[in-house]
Design an enzyme around this catalytic site. Structure first.
Site, short mmCIF file in Angstrom:
data_model
loop_
_atom_site.label_atom_id
_atom_site.label_comp_id
_atom_site.label_asym_id
_atom_site.label_seq_id
_atom_site.Cartn_x
_atom_site.Cartn_y
_atom_site.Cartn_z
N SER A 125 0.80 -1.22 -0.49
CA SER A 125 0.33 0.13 -0.51
C SER A 125 0.61 0.83 -0.07
O SER A 125 2.21 0.75 0.03
CB SER A 125 -1.10 -0.10 1.46
N TYR A 139 -3.84 -0.62 9.43
CA TYR A 139 -4.09 -1.34 8.40
C TYR A 139 -2.38 -0.28 8.33
O TYR A 139 -1.96 -1.71 7.57
CB TYR A 139 -4.87 -0.31 6.85
#
Length: 251
Positions: free
Chosen positions: A143, A156
């Site tokens: 990410s 996350y």
């Protein structure tokens, strides 16, 4: 172009029922791989398998139920007709909450699904590949938050930072066996995980202003990166996180 072919390869894609997982599974299948589609939602992967055709098999399962992974792999190998050459970890979850209020149960859930389960799945596949003396390609989904911090997604960010560390460590340990370990780092794509962001016009415009290519990603934009990293064309590429982000991290 033969080096980009995946003909004769067997691949496993988690989170294959929608979004990034579906797009990468379709790309691997189009390149010639036989692909096992893994997701908790049977209806979704059955539909994807039907759309792909003969190169796909639906394999319902929950990778977060980590104790069941060895048995799940046995069943997947039966359906694929042999050992797994490529694994692509696209399953993921999100929870948005300020760090000072972040729910510990949600922390555990995000870390388990996004980091622990992918490691344990690759651990089992890697162990089998090493025992069988076969090469392999493991592809993790990172990410932007593998490199930078983003607000209200502390778990996350921790999980995707951990994924980048996992990529480097597994690459260091497994390269001697011919097993390559890499990752793909998507920028902002329209998926279920980013619904909250795209529902806010002001936030959406702020993000667009930050992207040099001036567009958000489409799931299909990841297919080429997945095929490359899975294929012999990337035979000397390992330990890398390939950013597919419209230039965000570079700017």
């Amino acid at each position: 172009m033969d080096k980009f072919s995946l003909a004769g390869k067997r691949a496993l894609v988690t989170g294959a029922g929608r979004g990034l997982g579906r797009a990468t599974a379709e790309g691997l299948a189009a390149a010639g791989a036989k692909v096992a589609l893994v997701s908790r939602t049977s209806a979704e992967i059955e539909e994807v398998a039907a759309a792909i055709g003969a190169n796909a098999v639906a394999c319902p399962g929950d990778i977060s139920a980590t104790a069941a992974i060895p048995g799940m792999l046995d069943e997947i190998e039966k359906k694929l007709g042999g050992a797994i050459d490529v694994v692509l970890h696209a399953a993921g979850v999100q929870h948005r909450q300020p760090a000072q209020d972040f729910d510990p149960a949600e922390w555990d859930r995000v870390i388990n699904v996004n980091l622990t389960a992918p490691f344990l799945l690759s651990q089992q596949i890697g162990k089998r590949q090493i025992q069988r003396g076969m090469e392999g390609s493991h592809i993790f989904i990172g990410s932007l938050s593998s490199h930078i911090s983003l607000p209200d997604v502390v778990a996350y960010t921790a999980s995707k930072s951990g994924i980048y560390g996992l990529i480097r460590n597994l690459s260091t340990e497994w390269s001697r066996y011919g097993i390559r370990v890499n990752g793909i780092g998507p920028g902002y794509f329209r998926t279920k995980l980013t619904e909250a962001v795209f529902a806010d016009p002001e936030r959406q415009q702020q993000l667009m202003d930050r992207i040099p290519m001036q567009r958000f990603g489409d799931p299909e934009d990841l297919a080429g990166a997945a095929v490359f990293l899975a294929s012999p064309a990337a035979g000397y590429v390992t330990g890398q996180l390939l950013m597919v982000d419209g230039g965000w991290i570079a700017s």
